[in-house]
Design an enzyme around this catalytic site. Structure first.
Site, PDB file in Angstrom:
ATOM      1  N   TYR A 158      51.513  30.595  77.061  1.00 23.50           N
ATOM      2  CA  TYR A 158      52.170  29.432  76.449  1.00 23.50           C
ATOM      3  C   TYR A 158      51.674  28.142  77.102  1.00 23.50           C
ATOM      4  O   TYR A 158      51.303  27.185  76.413  1.00 23.50           O
ATOM      5  CB  TYR A 158      53.689  29.571  76.592  1.00 23.50           C
ATOM      6  N   SER A 214      54.212  20.725  74.438  1.00 21.29           N
ATOM      7  CA  SER A 214      55.387  21.097  75.231  1.00 21.29           C
ATOM      8  C   SER A 214      55.178  20.522  76.625  1.00 21.29           C
ATOM      9  O   SER A 214      54.034  20.291  77.048  1.00 21.29           O
ATOM     10  CB  SER A 214      55.491  22.623  75.326  1.00 21.29           C
TER      11      SER A 214
HETATM   12  N1  LIG Z   1      62.754  24.521  71.488  1.00 22.35           N
HETATM   13  C1  LIG Z   1      62.203  24.162  72.636  1.00 22.35           C
HETATM   14  O1  LIG Z   1      62.830  24.163  73.685  1.00 22.35           O
HETATM   15  C2  LIG Z   1      60.765  23.713  72.664  1.00 22.35           C
HETATM   16  C3  LIG Z   1      60.308  23.030  73.797  1.00 22.35           C
HETATM   17  C4  LIG Z   1      58.972  22.613  73.822  1.00 22.35           C
HETATM   18  C5  LIG Z   1      58.142  22.867  72.762  1.00 22.35           C
HETATM   19  N2  LIG Z   1      58.612  23.554  71.698  1.00 22.35           N
HETATM   20  C6  LIG Z   1      57.681  23.793  70.584  1.00 22.35           C
HETATM   21  O2  LIG Z   1      58.271  23.284  69.412  1.00 22.35           O
HETATM   22  C7  LIG Z   1      57.781  24.014  68.287  1.00 22.35           C
HETATM   23  C8  LIG Z   1      58.954  24.480  67.429  1.00 22.35           C
HETATM   24  O3  LIG Z   1      59.780  25.285  68.252  1.00 22.35           O
HETATM   25  P1  LIG Z   1      61.281  25.690  67.863  1.00 22.35           P
HETATM   26  O4  LIG Z   1      62.116  25.458  69.038  1.00 22.35           O
HETATM   27  O5  LIG Z   1      61.644  25.097  66.556  1.00 22.35           O
HETATM   28  O6  LIG Z   1      61.078  27.274  67.742  1.00 22.35           O
HETATM   29  P2  LIG Z   1      61.473  28.277  66.571  1.00 22.35           P
HETATM   30  O7  LIG Z   1      61.078  29.629  67.056  1.00 22.35           O
HETATM   31  O8  LIG Z   1      62.873  28.032  66.162  1.00 22.35           O
HETATM   32  O9  LIG Z   1      60.494  27.809  65.397  1.00 22.35           O
HETATM   33  C9  LIG Z   1      59.125  28.127  65.362  1.00 22.35           C
HETATM   34  C10 LIG Z   1      58.778  28.477  63.931  1.00 22.35           C
HETATM   35  O10 LIG Z   1      57.347  28.695  63.837  1.00 22.35           O
HETATM   36  C11 LIG Z   1      57.169  29.723  62.878  1.00 22.35           C
HETATM   37  N3  LIG Z   1      55.864  30.362  63.019  1.00 22.35           N
HETATM   38  C12 LIG Z   1      55.432  31.166  64.030  1.00 22.35           C
HETATM   39  N4  LIG Z   1      54.188  31.601  63.752  1.00 22.35           N
HETATM   40  C13 LIG Z   1      53.814  31.046  62.578  1.00 22.35           C
HETATM   41  C14 LIG Z   1      52.646  31.131  61.777  1.00 22.35           C
HETATM   42  N5  LIG Z   1      51.593  31.884  62.158  1.00 22.35           N
HETATM   43  N6  LIG Z   1      52.599  30.422  60.613  1.00 22.35           N
HETATM   44  C15 LIG Z   1      53.669  29.673  60.226  1.00 22.35           C
HETATM   45  N7  LIG Z   1      54.808  29.583  60.927  1.00 22.35           N
HETATM   46  C16 LIG Z   1      54.879  30.267  62.098  1.00 22.35           C
HETATM   47  C17 LIG Z   1      58.297  30.713  63.171  1.00 22.35           C
HETATM   48  O11 LIG Z   1      58.540  31.570  62.062  1.00 22.35           O
HETATM   49  C18 LIG Z   1      59.453  29.765  63.468  1.00 22.35           C
HETATM   50  O12 LIG Z   1      60.245  29.519  62.315  1.00 22.35           O
HETATM   51  C19 LIG Z   1      56.907  25.130  68.840  1.00 22.35           C
HETATM   52  O13 LIG Z   1      55.544  24.743  68.791  1.00 22.35           O
HETATM   53  C20 LIG Z   1      57.379  25.226  70.270  1.00 22.35           C
HETATM   54  O14 LIG Z   1      56.389  25.766  71.118  1.00 22.35           O
HETATM   55  C21 LIG Z   1      59.903  23.973  71.609  1.00 22.35           C
END
Ligand SMILES: NC(=O)c1ccc[n+]([C@@H]2O[C@H](COP(=O)([O-])OP(=O)(O)OC[C@H]3O[C@@H](n4cnc5c(N)ncnc54)[C@H](O)[C@@H]3O)[C@@H](O)[C@H]2O)c1
Length: 270
Positions: free
Chosen positions: A164, A151
């Protein structure tokens, strides 16, 4: 969801990608991107119900799709699920190590210890478990590519997100080390660092929770927080989920064949 006009149609036909966090917004977008370019998809998530809906939404692409439950924080479960995934698909070419959790929003002196541990467990131990198991498998196979979702919070520590930020700095560090360790085995390892992406679950959650912290950085109204955040982006807009998926497609593709240990920032210029 078809590739956006102007995006490269990388040839992933006959390849298979394993996506952790497959029920989430970014996991879903990446699944659509790879399936539309011909790849078979294996989804892993804790949330089986939501993940089944993602899998059902991919059926039009006529590629092999598997949706499997897997808790990435459990190394034994990751190994078992990986073995099952290989036996179903024959081989795995790409691993998108993406499951993650944003954690609490609180100032440093108030940050809850149990949540700090939970964030580290999912975002650091979970990424380590998948990286370790995938590395062993891809090394035997003789090639492959891994992208770890970090991120922009792992580049510049964000206010009120102590755990985070720490966890995503760790993901970038693991990426750099794993890239060096695995380069002799023809396995590339890169990181992806999105900043403000939306609309989506994490975008809504962060504007609401940043507003509730009561810090000097954000207003107490989530709608105002949205504008404050967007004003911090030189391009003055959120990145889309498809723009994140484009980055993953590039890093996995042969176009990136000499790129490893790199952190691709998708930030609109931040
Ligand atoms: N959306 C954003 O703005 C953003 C920005 C930067 C980084 N990220 C990163 O991108 C990645 C995906 O984020 P997203 O936006 O799709 O979020 P999201 O919450 O929609 O998806 C994350 C998924 O991870 C799953 N998860 C959590 N713990 C888990 C575990 N122990 N085992 C298996 N699955 C698990 C959750 O059930 C969820 O479906 C994450 O690593 C997040 O930190 C997201």
């Amino acid at each position: 969801m078809t590739p956006q006009p102007g995006t490269a149609a990388y040839q992933f036909a006959g390849k298979t990608i394993l996506i952790t966090g497959g029920a989430g917004d970014i996991g879903r977008a990446v699944a659509h991107r790879f399936a539309s370019n011909g790849a078979g998809i294996i989804l892993w998530d804790l949330n089986e119900t939501k993940q089944s809906l993602v899998a059902a939404g991919l059926s039009d692409y006529k590629v092999p799709i598997a949706s499997m439950p897997c808790d990435v924080t459990n190394l034994e479960a990751v190994q078992k699920a990986f073995d099952e995934a290989v036996s179903r698909s024959g081989r795995i070419d790409y691993v998108f190590n993406n499951a993650g959790y944003q954690g609490a929003f609180a100032t440093t002196e108030n940050y809850p210890e149990d949540d700090f541990r939970k964030v580290i467990e999912i975002n650091v131990i979970g990424v380590f478990n998948v990286l370790k198991v995938a590395a062993n498998y891809l090394k035997q196979q003789g090639d492959g590519a891994i992208v770890n979702t970090a991120s922009y919070a792992g580049v510049v520590g964000p206010a009120n997100m102590l755990a985070y930020g720490a966890s995503k700095f760790a993901v970038i560090g693991m990426t750099q080390t794993a890239a060096k360790d695995l380069a002799p085995h023809k396995i590339r390892v890169n990181a992806l660092s999105p900043a403000l992406i939306g609309p989506g679950y994490m975008w809504t959650r962060q504007t609401e929770l940043q507003a509730a912290v009561g810090s000097q950085y954000f207003d107490s109204d989530p709608k105002v927080v949205e504008q404050q955040m967007i004003q911090s982006v030189p391009m003055r807009r959120l990145g889309t989920l498809e723009e994140v998926a484009n980055g993953v497609a590039f890093l996995m593709s042969e176009e990136a064949s000499y790129i490893t240990g790199f952190n691709l920032e998708i930030t609109g210029g931040q």
